[in-house]
Design a protein around this motif. Structure first.
Motif, PDB file in Angstrom:
ATOM      1  N   VAL A 118       0.854  -1.179   0.000  1.00 39.96           N
ATOM      2  CA  VAL A 118       0.000   0.000   0.000  1.00 39.96           C
ATOM      3  C   VAL A 118       0.893   1.233   0.000  1.00 39.96           C
ATOM      4  CG1 VAL A 118      -1.815   1.247   1.198  1.00 39.96           C
ATOM      5  CG2 VAL A 118      -1.688  -1.240   1.412  1.00 39.96           C
ATOM      6  N   HIS A 119       0.614   2.157  -0.902  1.00 34.94           N
ATOM      7  CA  HIS A 119       1.333   3.425  -0.909  1.00 34.94           C
ATOM      8  C   HIS A 119       0.408   4.546  -0.460  1.00 34.94           C
ATOM      9  CE1 HIS A 119       4.522   1.389  -3.100  1.00 34.94           C
ATOM     10  NE2 HIS A 119       5.272   2.469  -2.890  1.00 34.94           N
ATOM     11  N   GLU A 120       0.984   5.477   0.299  1.00 30.82           N
ATOM     12  CA  GLU A 120       0.190   6.617   0.741  1.00 30.82           C
ATOM     13  C   GLU A 120       0.942   7.903   0.416  1.00 30.82           C
ATOM     14  OE1 GLU A 120      -0.194   7.012   4.976  1.00 30.82           O
ATOM     15  OE2 GLU A 120       1.817   6.235   5.332  1.00 30.82           O
ATOM     16  N   PRO A 121       0.214   9.015   0.223  1.00 25.31           N
ATOM     17  CA  PRO A 121       0.880  10.281  -0.099  1.00 25.31           C
ATOM     18  C   PRO A 121       1.645  10.831   1.105  1.00 25.31           C
ATOM     19  CG  PRO A 121      -1.504  10.588   0.074  1.00 25.31           C
ATOM     20  CD  PRO A 121      -1.252   9.130   0.196  1.00 25.31           C
ATOM     21  N   VAL A 122       2.792  11.422   0.840  1.00 25.94           N
ATOM     22  CA  VAL A 122       3.537  12.085   1.919  1.00 25.94           C
ATOM     23  C   VAL A 122       3.747  13.551   1.558  1.00 25.94           C
ATOM     24  CG1 VAL A 122       4.756  10.067   2.788  1.00 25.94           C
ATOM     25  CG2 VAL A 122       5.756  11.371   0.933  1.00 25.94           C
ATOM     26  N   VAL A 123       3.983  14.342   2.589  1.00 28.61           N
ATOM     27  CA  VAL A 123       4.243  15.768   2.378  1.00 28.61           C
ATOM     28  C   VAL A 123       5.546  16.154   3.064  1.00 28.61           C
ATOM     29  CG1 VAL A 123       1.822  16.434   2.170  1.00 28.61           C
ATOM     30  CG2 VAL A 123       2.886  16.385   4.430  1.00 28.61           C
ATOM     31  N   LYS A 124       6.148  17.208   2.561  1.00 25.59           N
ATOM     32  CA  LYS A 124       7.285  17.805   3.247  1.00 25.59           C
ATOM     33  C   LYS A 124       6.735  18.961   4.063  1.00 25.59           C
ATOM     34  CE  LYS A 124      11.562  16.992   0.851  1.00 25.59           C
ATOM     35  NZ  LYS A 124      11.267  15.649   0.438  1.00 25.59           N
ATOM     36  N   CYS A 125       6.964  18.943   5.369  1.00 21.44           N
ATOM     37  CA  CYS A 125       6.457  20.054   6.172  1.00 21.44           C
ATOM     38  C   CYS A 125       7.590  20.925   6.671  1.00 21.44           C
ATOM     39  CB  CYS A 125       5.738  19.682   7.443  1.00 21.44           C
ATOM     40  SG  CYS A 125       5.079  18.140   7.642  1.00 21.44           S
ATOM     41  N   THR A 126       7.239  22.190   6.784  1.00 20.90           N
ATOM     42  CA  THR A 126       8.114  23.171   7.404  1.00 20.90           C
ATOM     43  C   THR A 126       7.403  23.646   8.661  1.00 20.90           C
ATOM     44  OG1 THR A 126       8.671  23.925   5.207  1.00 20.90           O
ATOM     45  CG2 THR A 126       9.287  25.371   7.019  1.00 20.90           C
ATOM     46  N   ILE A 127       8.091  23.543   9.792  1.00 18.93           N
ATOM     47  CA  ILE A 127       7.495  24.041  11.028  1.00 18.93           C
ATOM     48  C   ILE A 127       8.455  25.065  11.613  1.00 18.93           C
ATOM     49  CG2 ILE A 127       6.784  23.443  13.375  1.00 18.93           C
ATOM     50  CD1 ILE A 127       6.212  20.592  12.229  1.00 18.93           C
ATOM     51  N   ILE A 128       7.921  26.218  11.964  1.00 19.28           N
ATOM     52  CA  ILE A 128       8.765  27.208  12.637  1.00 19.28           C
ATOM     53  C   ILE A 128       8.255  27.350  14.058  1.00 19.28           C
ATOM     54  CG2 ILE A 128       9.436  29.638  12.737  1.00 19.28           C
ATOM     55  CD1 ILE A 128       9.589  29.642   9.759  1.00 19.28           C
ATOM     56  N   THR A 129       9.168  27.232  15.016  1.00 20.91           N
ATOM     57  CA  THR A 129       8.744  27.292  16.410  1.00 20.91           C
ATOM     58  C   THR A 129       9.810  27.995  17.251  1.00 20.91           C
ATOM     59  OG1 THR A 129       8.209  25.946  18.360  1.00 20.91           O
ATOM     60  CG2 THR A 129       9.712  24.971  16.774  1.00 20.91           C
ATOM     61  N   PRO A 130       9.381  28.612  18.354  1.00 26.61           N
ATOM     62  CA  PRO A 130      10.375  29.113  19.303  1.00 26.61           C
ATOM     63  C   PRO A 130      11.182  27.919  19.816  1.00 26.61           C
ATOM     64  CG  PRO A 130       8.193  29.983  19.809  1.00 26.61           C
ATOM     65  CD  PRO A 130       8.006  28.941  18.749  1.00 26.61           C
TER      66      PRO A 130
END
Ligand code: GTP
Length: 601
Positions: free
Chosen positions: A404-416
């Motif tokens: 089974v293949h599922e979609p992936v995303v690249k995330c950018t998170i900015i945090t203190p």
């Protein structure tokens, strides 16, 4: 207008950093809208945008701007401000808006600094080779820290902190200087004025009076009224009824030349015939090569939409047909469910798109709706090598699955930096794989993860916000697919599966999903004359079980006495209630129970 006097630019900003307010000031300062006619956020036309404070559909304006030359003479310029949608779901539309510009104003709230969306859009702008003008906004705020954030910006895009402009969209401070800088720094458009016409569609909007209004940026040649045009992706030709510019109301013109931005009207009634990213050319002696970069909108997230009152089903269909006129990305097909009756399986660009659509259906069409848990698109390959694209757990194939293949995303998170720990923990618990980490300054950090889209659409944003007291920001972009160990968990009532509660989850999470769903339903389903088992199962293997014990005494015994009108009301209510009862096998379940189970998070 000669191209050398034209500047095409957009404003890129994180949500709430003040893009609309700044655009309003520009309209006022250039005299396009006078003070009295100015209503807050002139460019955000739809009510819903106003209420949610987000820009869904772009509005684009032509602004005259006179610049005094070193020799004292005055040169009239034409600025085209191209508004970009402000949310991750609309990345493709953002990229097309950027492709229509030569430059971008990078707007950053001087009290907040760079956020995830600022960065994501900045990267898009750089990919499109745009000239970026960095600007700090809201300098009137007592909490503004322009020094600190100018450093941060310079650190990311290079250059000197002193060169970062400081403006206030609220007071208008610095806006004139900004417009001058747009003229001075952003390159004029270049194109072949004598070549075959080529214009890029960067937006199209349905208008009840005029049909579809298509926004274009001319690259080569000229688009003139009363000719036939062709959409290059489909080769469909249309008669051109009107060509014009928006300033801020539509004004017909004698045509649009190289570098110009404006609208065209062809009488088509559906935005699908005028697609964002497509190239417009003349039907006669048109271009042979399109501008490239066109992509069909592709739904990423699916969910069922059901009317609470089954008799609203035709209404729902009409409403979806109407919404579709203005939304090329929305897809839907009929779906029926044991638990929820008749409805539609809808495809969306993302979670926000889903929420907006549902909101509009409820608000503009007066519908009461329930939506099932959102699902991404899974590609299931069977051992016999047949391949299934699954957008609904009920379509999960039976038999031996090979992968089974599922979609992936690249995330950018900015945090203190204080919240790095909790953010990393959260991402790991959602099957995230870290890609890197960069300090924007001593106190703020950018984290990059690759994560299954399915984990993001399931309340990830809320969890992120609550773990970081609202300080983290998130942006993501699709990044292909990955093979994962996924299973379908069914929820059974007395052995009968209840479709609305089936879910596709990672094998490691199957047990906890089963446990929480069976417990929830046990609370919500009333007792019956007999014992009702609630089970969670993967295939034929039961992984969790709860039991609703049989009823002990006759509940009807309570119904005696009282005044007659009240009794009648109760009877009416009961009739109403009966209508809403759903049978799952022998088990009678009030629809409310299903709805409650679906909507509690
Ligand atoms: P989205 O369309 O949601 O991306 O928001 P936006 O970036 O267009 O922001 P908008 O212009 O709606 O402004 C967000 C909030 O900031 C509003 O409450 C504005 O009143 C406020 N705001 C905008 N500019 C300024 C400013 O220069 N100073 C101050 N003090 N507040 C501002």
């Amino acid at each position: 207008t000669p191209p050398e006097l034209i500047r095409n630019f957009c404003i890129i900003a994180h949500i709430d950093h003040g893009k609309s307010t700044l655009a309003d000031r520009m309209l006022q300062l250039t005299g396009v809208v006078d003070g009295r006619a100015m209503r807050a956020q002139y460019l955000d036309r739809m009510d819903i945008e106003r209420e949610r404070g987000i820009t869904i559909k772009s509005q684009n304006v032509r602004l005259p701007w006179a610049v005094t030359q070193p020799d004292g003479s005055v040169k009239e310029h034409v600025l085209h401000l191209i508004d970009t949608p402000g949310h991750v779901d609309f990345t493709y539309e953002v990229s097309r808006s950027l492709a229509a510009c030569e430059g971008a104003v990078l707007l950053v709230d001087a009290a907040q600094g760079i956020e995830a969306q600022t960065l994501a859009n900045l990267y898009l702008a750089l990919e499109n080779n745009l000239t970026v003008i960095p600007v700090l906004n809201k300098i009137d705020l007592p909490s503004a820290q322009p020094e600190r954030y100018a450093e941060e910006i310079a650190h990311i895009i290079g250059g000197n902190p002193e060169d970062v402009l400081r403006v206030s969209g609220k007071t208008g401070a610095g806006v004139k200087e900004l417009l001058d800088k747009v003229v001075a720094e952003i390159p004029a458009p270049v194109g072949d004025p004598d070549g075959p016409a080529r214009a890029m569609i960067f937006d199209s909007v349905y208008d009840i009076y005029r049909g579809v209004i298509t926004y274009i940026r001319v690259i080569d040649g000229k688009i003139t009224p009363r000719e036939r045009i062709q959409m290059m992706s489909t080769r469909a030709t249309h008669e051109l009824l009107e060509v014009g510019v928006i300033s801020p109301d539509p004004v017909p013109t004698v045509g649009l030349g190289v570098g110009e931005v404006g609208y065209l009207i062809t009488g088509v009634k559906d935005v699908r015939q005028s697609k964002v990213g497509d190239t417009v050319t003349s039907a006669l002696r048109g271009a042979t090569e399109s501008l490239g970069g066109y992509r069909d909108p592709r739904p990423m997230v699916y969910s069922g939409l059901f009317p609470l009152d089954g008799s609203d089903y035709p209404l729902l269909r009409d409403a979806l047909d109407k919404l579709r006129l203005n939304d090329a990305a929305l897809t839907y097909e009929p779906e029926s469910s044991t638990a929820l009756g008749f409805g539609y399986r809808c495809g969306y660009l993302g979670l926000l798109h889903l929420e907006i659509t549902r909101d509009r259906l409820e608000r503009e069409f007066g519908l009461d709706l329930i939506s099932t848990a959102p699902t991404v698109v899974y590609t299931v390959t069977m051992e016999d090598r047949s391949v299934h694209s699954v957008t609904n757990p009920s379509d999960w194939p039976e038999g031996k699955i090979s992968d089974v293949h599922e979609p992936v995303v690249k995330c950018t998170i900015i945090t203190p930096t204080d919240y790095i720990g909790p953010v990393m923990e959260l991402c790991q618990s959602r099957r995230g794989v870290m890609g890197g980490m960069d300090y924007l300054s001593e106190t703020r950090v950018e984290l990059r993860y690759t994560m299954p889209l399915a984990e993001i659409i399931f309340d990830f944003f809320d969890s992120l916000k609550s773990r970081t007291r609202g300080y983290a920001s998130l942006d993501y972009d699709e990044s292909g697919t990955q093979a994962s160990d996924l299973v379908k968990v069914d929820i059974l009532l007395q052995g009968e599966p209840v479709d609305a509660f089936s879910a596709i989850v990672h094998r490691d999470f199957a047990y906890s999903y089963g446990l929480s769903m069976t417990a929830k339903l046990r609370e919500l389903i009333p007792r019956q004359q007999f014992e009702v088992p609630i089970q969670a199962a993967v295939g034929s293997r039961v992984i969790a079980r709860e039991t609703i014990r049989a009823m002990r005494k006759d509940v009807l015994a309570k119904c005696y006495g009282g005044d007659i009108t009240r009794k009648r009301k109760l009877l009416e209510k009961q009739k109403e209630g009966k209508k809403r009862m759903k049978m799952v096998g022998r088990v009678e379940v009030p629809q409310e129970a299903f709805i409650a189970a679906l909507s509690t998070d």
